[in-house]
Structures are given as C-alpha cells and as structure tokens.
Design an enzyme around this catalytic site. Structure first.
Site, PDB file in Angstrom:
ATOM      1  CG  ASP A   8       1.143  73.721   1.591  1.00  0.00           C
ATOM      2  OD1 ASP A   8       2.098  74.697   2.617  1.00  0.00           O
ATOM      3  OD2 ASP A   8       0.036  73.064   1.849  1.00  0.00           O
ATOM      4  CB  CYS A  65       3.199  71.511   1.690  1.00  0.00           C
ATOM      5  SG  CYS A  65       4.091  69.592   1.872  1.00  0.00           S
ATOM      6  CB  THR A  67       5.024  66.979   6.725  1.00  0.00           C
ATOM      7  OG1 THR A  67       4.064  66.643   5.558  1.00  0.00           O
ATOM      8  CG2 THR A  67       3.728  66.722   7.303  1.00  0.00           C
ATOM      9  CG  HIS A  98      23.362  57.985  -5.286  1.00  0.00           C
ATOM     10  ND1 HIS A  98      23.317  56.873  -4.056  1.00  0.00           N
ATOM     11  CD2 HIS A  98      24.042  58.099  -5.246  1.00  0.00           C
ATOM     12  CE1 HIS A  98      24.369  56.825  -4.084  1.00  0.00           C
ATOM     13  NE2 HIS A  98      25.238  57.760  -4.232  1.00  0.00           N
ATOM     14  CG  HIS A 134      24.088  56.330  -9.977  1.00  0.00           C
ATOM     15  ND1 HIS A 134      23.260  55.502  -8.545  1.00  0.00           N
ATOM     16  CD2 HIS A 134      24.996  56.615  -9.076  1.00  0.00           C
ATOM     17  CE1 HIS A 134      24.126  55.301  -7.250  1.00  0.00           C
ATOM     18  NE2 HIS A 134      25.422  55.685  -7.770  1.00  0.00           N
TER      19      HIS A 134
END
Length: 142
Positions: A8, A65, A67, A98, A134
């Site tokens: 963004d 973005c 955060t 993992h 996993h």
C-alpha cells in the site's frame, strides 16, 4: 524463482527498494502495485498477491504496508496462504523452515531497508524442512 510483491502507500518506497534488490539477485519479480504514495487500501494489494500465489503463478509473495499487520491479516484470510509477519531474520528463517510460509509481510515503518533486505534474503533462501512434524502441523490449517 518468481516472486510477487505488493504494497500500500505506506510500504511503497520500501517495496521499490526490495524489487531492485531482488532483481539484482536474479529473481523474476512481479509488482502488483500500488504505484505511488497516494493513500490506498491495503486489502486490494493483499488480494492481488494472494491470487497469484494460490494460482501458482509465483513461488513466493511479499507484502509491505506501514506495520505489516494489515497485510498479514488480509492475506491469511485466503485458503492456501501462509503469510508471516516478520521483522527479524530469525522469524523469517523459522517461518520458512517450520511453517512453509508462502508470503512474507513486513512493515516499512518498523524496519529499515537494510534489515528488510536481510529478512527477504533469509525468507527466499530458506527451504521448508519437510520434517514430518511440520507437515503434520501445517495440515491442520492448510
């Protein structure tokens, strides 16, 4: 390896730096937008990247973005997507080994370009372990 990347407005500048970094390493990079720092809605670009990943038109995705939180939340709504929000190298390595994460999310207001490049390098260079434990764990939500 093909990598799809989107951002963004908050992640636009870092996205451009990461595209150049990835191309310099020889990766094929597909940029789905956004195309400027003008305010826009991150879910549009999360969907664009997740569509490409679920259609197997790219091997891995990157979403940026401000955060990284919004992008990771939007991406993880999509079946078959395992998006990981990583702001350190250890998490990037662990989520590939993992969780077989197929999309890396980062926050441009959280990490600088140098660290972001190290996180991206670790993410794209680390293979899934294929350990039975996993595989079993991923099967619960894949």
């Amino acid at each position: 390896m093909k990598i799809c990347i989107g951002s963004d407005h908050g992640g636009y500048a870092l996205k451009l730096e990461l595209i150049e970094h990835l191309k310099a390493r020889g990766f094929e990079v597909s940029d789905v937008g956004c195309d400027s720092e003008a305010s826009c809605d991150y879910p549009i670009y999360a969907k664009a990247v997740t569509d490409i990943i679920t259609e197997k038109k790219a091997d891995l995705g990157i979403l940026v973005c401000g955060t990284g939180i919004g992008m990771s939340m939007a991406a993880n709504k999509v079946e078959g997507i395992r998006a990981a929000l990583c702001h350190d190298v250890f998490s990037a390595k662990a989520t590939r080994e993992h969780n077989n994460a197929n999309i890396l999310c980062m926050g441009a207001r959280v990490v600088g370009a140098g660290l972001a490049e190290m996180i991206v390098d670790t993410f794209v260079d680390t293979p899934f372990s294929n350990d039975e434990r996993h595989i079993r764990r991923i099967s619960y939500y894949s």
